[in-house]
Design a protein around this motif. Structure first.
Motif, short mmCIF file in Angstrom:
data_model
loop_
_atom_site.label_atom_id
_atom_site.label_comp_id
_atom_site.label_asym_id
_atom_site.label_seq_id
_atom_site.Cartn_x
_atom_site.Cartn_y
_atom_site.Cartn_z
N MET A 65 -100.93 31.80 -66.31
CA MET A 65 -100.92 33.43 -66.23
C MET A 65 -102.14 34.00 -67.00
O MET A 65 -102.32 35.09 -66.68
CB MET A 65 -99.63 33.85 -66.38
N LEU A 129 -93.95 27.26 -62.68
CA LEU A 129 -94.07 25.65 -62.28
C LEU A 129 -94.86 24.91 -62.86
O LEU A 129 -96.22 25.31 -62.81
CB LEU A 129 -94.02 25.55 -60.88
N ALA A 133 -95.24 20.13 -60.07
CA ALA A 133 -94.08 20.54 -59.41
C ALA A 133 -94.26 21.73 -58.11
O ALA A 133 -93.49 22.17 -57.38
CB ALA A 133 -92.90 21.10 -60.30
N LYS A 136 -94.11 22.18 -53.36
CA LYS A 136 -93.05 21.11 -53.14
C LYS A 136 -91.70 21.97 -52.73
O LYS A 136 -90.47 21.34 -52.86
CB LYS A 136 -92.72 20.12 -53.99
N GLY A 139 -90.36 26.67 -55.76
CA GLY A 139 -90.27 27.92 -56.03
C GLY A 139 -89.35 28.88 -55.05
O GLY A 139 -88.64 29.73 -55.58
N THR A 161 -92.47 41.81 -60.58
CA THR A 161 -93.80 42.07 -60.47
C THR A 161 -94.70 41.29 -59.86
O THR A 161 -94.43 40.11 -60.83
CB THR A 161 -93.91 42.65 -61.77
N ALA A 168 -101.28 33.19 -54.30
CA ALA A 168 -100.25 32.21 -53.99
C ALA A 168 -98.78 32.83 -54.25
O ALA A 168 -98.19 32.58 -53.25
CB ALA A 168 -100.31 30.85 -55.01
N TYR A 173 -93.72 35.29 -52.11
CA TYR A 173 -92.75 36.52 -51.88
C TYR A 173 -92.50 37.04 -50.40
O TYR A 173 -91.65 37.29 -50.01
CB TYR A 173 -93.24 37.38 -52.98
N LYS A 175 -93.52 35.46 -47.84
CA LYS A 175 -92.51 34.61 -46.87
C LYS A 175 -91.14 34.57 -47.02
O LYS A 175 -90.26 34.37 -46.05
CB LYS A 175 -93.06 33.14 -47.31
C1 LIG Z 1 -96.26 30.68 -57.21
C2 LIG Z 1 -95.27 29.49 -57.24
C3 LIG Z 1 -93.92 30.08 -58.28
C4 LIG Z 1 -94.76 29.09 -56.03
O1 LIG Z 1 -93.79 27.88 -55.90
P1 LIG Z 1 -94.11 26.68 -55.29
O2 LIG Z 1 -92.93 25.82 -55.39
O3 LIG Z 1 -95.43 26.14 -55.62
O4 LIG Z 1 -93.97 27.36 -53.63
P2 LIG Z 1 -93.26 26.80 -52.41
O5 LIG Z 1 -93.76 25.33 -52.21
O6 LIG Z 1 -91.81 26.84 -52.63
O7 LIG Z 1 -93.90 27.68 -51.34
C5 LIG Z 1 -93.05 28.27 -50.56
C6 LIG Z 1 -94.13 29.28 -49.90
O8 LIG Z 1 -94.98 29.96 -50.53
C7 LIG Z 1 -96.20 30.03 -50.25
N1 LIG Z 1 -97.06 29.42 -51.23
C8 LIG Z 1 -96.87 28.70 -52.28
N2 LIG Z 1 -97.67 28.19 -52.85
C9 LIG Z 1 -99.22 28.89 -52.58
C10 LIG Z 1 -100.53 28.69 -52.27
N3 LIG Z 1 -100.86 28.06 -53.40
N4 LIG Z 1 -101.18 29.38 -51.37
C11 LIG Z 1 -100.70 29.85 -50.49
N5 LIG Z 1 -99.44 30.14 -49.87
C12 LIG Z 1 -98.51 29.53 -51.14
C13 LIG Z 1 -96.38 29.45 -48.99
O9 LIG Z 1 -96.12 30.33 -47.92
C14 LIG Z 1 -95.04 28.61 -49.02
O10 LIG Z 1 -94.63 28.23 -47.59
P3 LIG Z 1 -94.79 27.07 -46.96
O11 LIG Z 1 -94.81 25.84 -47.86
O12 LIG Z 1 -93.83 26.84 -45.81
O13 LIG Z 1 -96.49 27.23 -46.38
C15 LIG Z 1 -95.80 28.09 -58.20
O14 LIG Z 1 -96.74 27.91 -57.38
C16 LIG Z 1 -96.21 28.79 -59.56
O15 LIG Z 1 -95.40 28.39 -60.46
N6 LIG Z 1 -97.26 28.93 -59.58
C17 LIG Z 1 -98.03 29.46 -60.90
C18 LIG Z 1 -97.18 30.50 -61.75
C19 LIG Z 1 -97.11 31.83 -61.04
O16 LIG Z 1 -98.07 32.28 -60.21
N7 LIG Z 1 -95.88 32.24 -60.73
C20 LIG Z 1 -95.59 33.52 -60.19
C21 LIG Z 1 -95.76 34.65 -61.24
S1 LIG Z 1 -95.28 36.05 -60.42
#
Ligand SMILES: CC(C)(COP(=O)(O)OP(=O)(O)OC[C@H]1O[C@@H](n2cnc3c(N)ncnc32)[C@H](O)[C@@H]1OP(=O)(O)O)[C@@H](O)C(=O)NCCC(=O)NCCS
Length: 228
Positions: A65, A129, A133, A136, A139, A161, A168, A173, A175
């Motif tokens: 972050m 994550l 992870a 997959k 999240g 927030t 991403a 959110y 979705k």
């Molecule tokens: C953002 C985060 C929490 C998402 O969790 P995740 O397990 O990777 O996401 P999921 O596999 O559950 O995806 C759920 C949906 O989110 C969206 N999504 C997740 N990552 C995405 C990416 N990198 N780009 C575009 N869409 C994305 C997609 O719509 C996805 O649905 P789909 O797989 O059917 O296309 C995770 O990637 C993360 O920890 N990122 C770094 C820290 C962060 O940004 N935290 C959020 C702070 S507000």
């Protein structure tokens, strides 16, 4: 997280009668075995979060972050460490089993119970994550679990927030049905539009139809009312 109200120090002294074994009511959410991940979940209050896990959470959050925070309110180590140690902070941590007796944290959610204009809400401060992870479904699973916890406890909304630069997270959110909250940060003079947005997923109809809670002064009191 920054960009919203922070808690008062006197919360430390609050009497507690709230649940500390939240997961026992949710057997289906104690594990996540999908898409090559085989994780088990734990629930902690900040005071029970093992020091090595708090250190890991801080490092992971900074890695994921720092650049994104710098597009909004900036990154400060001390602020994040204080947030992680705040008495009202609640955590879900997902662990990977490395070997017998050894496990490695892979993801966490930091959330709190808050009073938003007289109604209880669940505020998701952070979902983080490890790269291995991500994408997959974890999240989505953790956010759905938070929603369930909030709904079962009578919270009216899950709020969070998101930084505008975090496309991403914003995609996830959207979705999951999160929309912009009616209260958004105001533009500060000379600083341009705020780099973040407050999102919400309402679980019951909007406020006027709701029974207001009796006034509460902090989130531990609120948690006592919710679970008391
Ligand atoms: C953002 C985060 C929490 C998402 O969790 P995740 O397990 O990777 O996401 P999921 O596999 O559950 O995806 C759920 C949906 O989110 C969206 N999504 C997740 N990552 C995405 C990416 N990198 N780009 C575009 N869409 C994305 C997609 O719509 C996805 O649905 P789909 O797989 O059917 O296309 C995770 O990637 C993360 O920890 N990122 C770094 C820290 C962060 O940004 N935290 C959020 C702070 S507000």
């Amino acid at each position: 997280m920054q960009g919203k109200k922070s808690a008062k120090g006197k919360e430390r002294k609050q009497q507690r009668k709230v649940v500390t074994d939240l997961l026992k009511d949710y057997p289906a959410f104690q594990q996540y075995n999908r898409n090559g991940l085989d994780l088990s979940l734990e629930y902690y209050w900040a005071e029970g979060l093992p020091q090595n896990v708090q250190d890991w959470a801080f490092t992971l959050c900074k890695k994921n972050m720092e650049d994104i925070y710098n597009t909004a309110w900036g990154w400060k180590d001390e602020t994040k460490l204080e947030e992680l140690a705040a008495p009202e902070a609640r955590f879900l941590v997902a662990y990977d089993k490395v070997s017998d007796g050894e496990r490695r944290p892979m993801a966490y959610v930091h959330f709190r119970w808050e009073d938003e204009d007289g109604v209880p809400i669940l505020y998701c401060y952070e979902i983080q994550l490890e790269a291995a992870a991500q994408r997959k479904g974890l999240g989505r699973f953790l956010m759905k679990f938070l929603e369930l916890i909030g709904r079962k406890a009578g919270a009216h909304e899950v709020m969070l927030t998101v930084m505008k630069a975090n496309t991403a997270a914003a995609a996830m959110y959207a979705k999951l049905g999160y929309v912009e909250h009616e209260d958004q940060p105001e533009e500060e003079e000379g600083k341009g539009p705020p780099g973040y947005t407050i999102l919400t997923r309402r679980m019951v109809a909007a406020a006027p139809a709701q029974r207001a809670l009796r006034p509460v002064t902090n989130s531990i009191q609120l948690e006592n009312i919710i679970f008391g």
